[in-house]
Write a protein that holds these residues in place. Sequence first.
Motif, PDB file in Angstrom:
ATOM      1  N   SER A  30       0.834  -1.200   0.000  1.00 37.85           N
ATOM      2  CA  SER A  30       0.000   0.000   0.000  1.00 37.85           C
ATOM      3  C   SER A  30       0.872   1.254   0.000  1.00 37.85           C
ATOM      4  CB  SER A  30      -0.915   0.013   1.223  1.00 37.85           C
ATOM      5  OG  SER A  30      -0.150   0.122   2.414  1.00 37.85           O
ATOM      6  N   THR A  31       0.231   2.402  -0.252  1.00 32.67           N
ATOM      7  CA  THR A  31       0.956   3.663  -0.240  1.00 32.67           C
ATOM      8  C   THR A  31       1.562   3.939   1.126  1.00 32.67           C
ATOM      9  OG1 THR A  31      -0.515   4.571  -1.941  1.00 32.67           O
ATOM     10  CG2 THR A  31       0.760   6.157  -0.634  1.00 32.67           C
ATOM     11  N   ASP A  32       0.782   3.692   2.184  1.00 39.44           N
ATOM     12  CA  ASP A  32       1.298   3.926   3.531  1.00 39.44           C
ATOM     13  C   ASP A  32       2.478   3.012   3.840  1.00 39.44           C
ATOM     14  OD1 ASP A  32      -0.721   5.778   3.815  1.00 39.44           O
ATOM     15  OD2 ASP A  32      -1.239   5.131   5.834  1.00 39.44           O
ATOM     16  N   ALA A  33       2.401   1.765   3.398  1.00 37.60           N
ATOM     17  CA  ALA A  33       3.504   0.833   3.629  1.00 37.60           C
ATOM     18  C   ALA A  33       4.754   1.283   2.889  1.00 37.60           C
ATOM     19  CB  ALA A  33       3.109  -0.575   3.198  1.00 37.60           C
ATOM     20  N   SER A  34       4.578   1.840   1.697  1.00 40.49           N
ATOM     21  CA  SER A  34       5.721   2.356   0.944  1.00 40.49           C
ATOM     22  C   SER A  34       6.351   3.541   1.663  1.00 40.49           C
ATOM     23  CB  SER A  34       5.283   2.761  -0.463  1.00 40.49           C
ATOM     24  OG  SER A  34       4.834   1.631  -1.192  1.00 40.49           O
ATOM     25  N   ARG A  35       5.513   4.393   2.275  1.00 46.39           N
ATOM     26  CA  ARG A  35       6.033   5.500   3.082  1.00 46.39           C
ATOM     27  C   ARG A  35       6.839   4.954   4.264  1.00 46.39           C
ATOM     28  NH1 ARG A  35       5.302  11.047   1.485  1.00 46.39           N
ATOM     29  NH2 ARG A  35       3.430  11.159   0.203  1.00 46.39           N
ATOM     30  N   ALA A  36       6.307   3.922   4.906  1.00 45.39           N
ATOM     31  CA  ALA A  36       7.008   3.318   6.039  1.00 45.39           C
ATOM     32  C   ALA A  36       8.350   2.741   5.599  1.00 45.39           C
ATOM     33  CB  ALA A  36       6.142   2.234   6.680  1.00 45.39           C
ATOM     34  N   LEU A  37       8.361   2.088   4.447  1.00 48.43           N
ATOM     35  CA  LEU A  37       9.613   1.525   3.930  1.00 48.43           C
ATOM     36  C   LEU A  37      10.620   2.634   3.626  1.00 48.43           C
ATOM     37  CD1 LEU A  37      11.355  -0.795   2.941  1.00 48.43           C
ATOM     38  CD2 LEU A  37      10.128  -0.698   0.745  1.00 48.43           C
ATOM     39  N   ASP A  38      10.156   3.742   3.052  1.00 51.05           N
ATOM     40  CA  ASP A  38      11.062   4.864   2.790  1.00 51.05           C
ATOM     41  C   ASP A  38      11.707   5.363   4.084  1.00 51.05           C
ATOM     42  OD1 ASP A  38      10.498   4.783   0.103  1.00 51.05           O
ATOM     43  OD2 ASP A  38       9.042   6.433   0.152  1.00 51.05           O
ATOM     44  N   TRP A  39      10.900   5.480   5.149  1.00 53.60           N
ATOM     45  CA  TRP A  39      11.431   5.951   6.430  1.00 53.60           C
ATOM     46  C   TRP A  39      12.455   4.947   6.960  1.00 53.60           C
ATOM     47  CZ3 TRP A  39      12.543   4.992  11.399  1.00 53.60           C
ATOM     48  CH2 TRP A  39      12.758   6.095  12.249  1.00 53.60           C
ATOM     49  N   ALA A  40      12.132   3.673   6.872  1.00 46.78           N
ATOM     50  CA  ALA A  40      13.037   2.643   7.378  1.00 46.78           C
ATOM     51  C   ALA A  40      14.356   2.637   6.623  1.00 46.78           C
ATOM     52  CB  ALA A  40      12.361   1.266   7.284  1.00 46.78           C
ATOM     53  N   ASP A  42      15.714   5.190   5.076  1.00 43.22           N
ATOM     54  CA  ASP A  42      16.450   6.388   5.476  1.00 43.22           C
ATOM     55  C   ASP A  42      17.162   6.157   6.811  1.00 43.22           C
ATOM     56  OD1 ASP A  42      16.975   9.373   5.166  1.00 43.22           O
ATOM     57  OD2 ASP A  42      15.960   9.340   7.100  1.00 43.22           O
ATOM     58  N   GLU A  43      16.473   5.525   7.749  1.00 41.78           N
ATOM     59  CA  GLU A  43      17.073   5.203   9.047  1.00 41.78           C
ATOM     60  C   GLU A  43      18.244   4.238   8.867  1.00 41.78           C
ATOM     61  OE1 GLU A  43      17.372   4.901  13.361  1.00 41.78           O
ATOM     62  OE2 GLU A  43      16.402   6.364  12.031  1.00 41.78           O
ATOM     63  N   ALA A  44      18.061   3.225   8.012  1.00 40.30           N
ATOM     64  CA  ALA A  44      19.104   2.228   7.808  1.00 40.30           C
ATOM     65  C   ALA A  44      20.344   2.832   7.156  1.00 40.30           C
ATOM     66  CB  ALA A  44      18.564   1.082   6.956  1.00 40.30           C
ATOM     67  N   ARG A  45      20.157   3.767   6.255  1.00 35.49           N
ATOM     68  CA  ARG A  45      21.322   4.406   5.624  1.00 35.49           C
ATOM     69  C   ARG A  45      22.159   5.149   6.654  1.00 35.49           C
ATOM     70  NH1 ARG A  45      17.557   5.126   1.257  1.00 35.49           N
ATOM     71  NH2 ARG A  45      16.854   7.127   2.118  1.00 35.49           N
ATOM     72  N   ARG A  46      21.539   5.630   7.689  1.00 38.82           N
ATOM     73  CA  ARG A  46      22.257   6.356   8.736  1.00 38.82           C
ATOM     74  C   ARG A  46      22.861   5.422   9.781  1.00 38.82           C
ATOM     75  NH1 ARG A  46      20.483  11.652   8.018  1.00 38.82           N
ATOM     76  NH2 ARG A  46      18.608  11.815   6.749  1.00 38.82           N
ATOM     77  N   SER A  47      22.157   4.328  10.072  1.00 39.94           N
ATOM     78  CA  SER A  47      22.576   3.443  11.162  1.00 39.94           C
ATOM     79  C   SER A  47      23.323   2.203  10.694  1.00 39.94           C
ATOM     80  CB  SER A  47      21.343   2.993  11.960  1.00 39.94           C
ATOM     81  OG  SER A  47      20.508   2.154  11.166  1.00 39.94           O
TER      82      SER A  47
END
Length: 300
Positions: A30-40, A42-47
């Motif tokens: 879903s669109t919301d799940a894709s937003r969640a994946l984008d956030w995750a 972004d977090e993973a690229r930093r951590s």
Amino acid sequence: MALGPRDRPDEPLKEDDVRDAEILVGYDGSTDASRALDWALDEARRSGQPVRLAYVFEWLTVASWVGPGVAPGVWPDDTARRQVEDLVRRAAADATAANPGLTITGQVYDGPPALVLQERSAEAGILVLGSRGHGGFGGLLAGSTAVAVAAHARCPVVVVRDGDVPSGASVGPVAVGVDGSEPSQVALGFAAERAAQRQVPLRVLHAWTPGPGGAAGVPDERAAIEELVEPWRRTFAGLDVTVDLVPGSPAAMMIEASRDGRLVVVGTRGRGGLAGMLLGSVSQQLIQHAHCPVAVVRER
């Protein structure tokens, strides 16, 4: 990429293992799940943490099922299961292609979404969810299930709503609600780390109710909050930190802070201004009405 039936997690992670634990993303296409994946991501690229996409296949527990390639009201068969697995596999492959330095996998689990995610959170570093979806996550974060996931997960939960500013597009502060309780102090540490990673300001908020003496007690309350913040100022010497005492409702305070925030962070329980903040209607208000992603942080 591992794809298989749900297995029960082992013992909860020890604190030393948390930083290396995977970021678990509730994913259904879903669109919301894709937003969640984008956030995750972004977090993973930093951590540097690995990311796992988790689709919860709930057809055994409902009278009908809605998902990719299946009409409403039709019981899914092996074909539907393969479609779900293909959906997760493609999403993980696309994410890997766009982020070659990250470890990204996907898995399909069976069972009620809230219960499965709560169980899997025991071995995750962060659990990231969209606010609504289809298939296994239909209505997952609309109402009582949202409170159940946020209140009972064994790791921090980040809720990303459709319409939230995409990760990386906002330079607003990370805002955290603090009332002096241990859970709010854990939330403060989580917020300070995210603000430092993103090189954005940290805004520490404390809700207070004016008494008969009006604002006479504010200096003492501010001093107490500043004392909690001081260790994080030392840990992240370049971090821009402000402390704001706001009269009124803690939910209204945090929702307002989310208007220009990159992330709002709260603990699961507190006292004073944040007492019961995530155990009922106030938590639902924040999850449903915040203008940026919401992190619900708990002690392991």
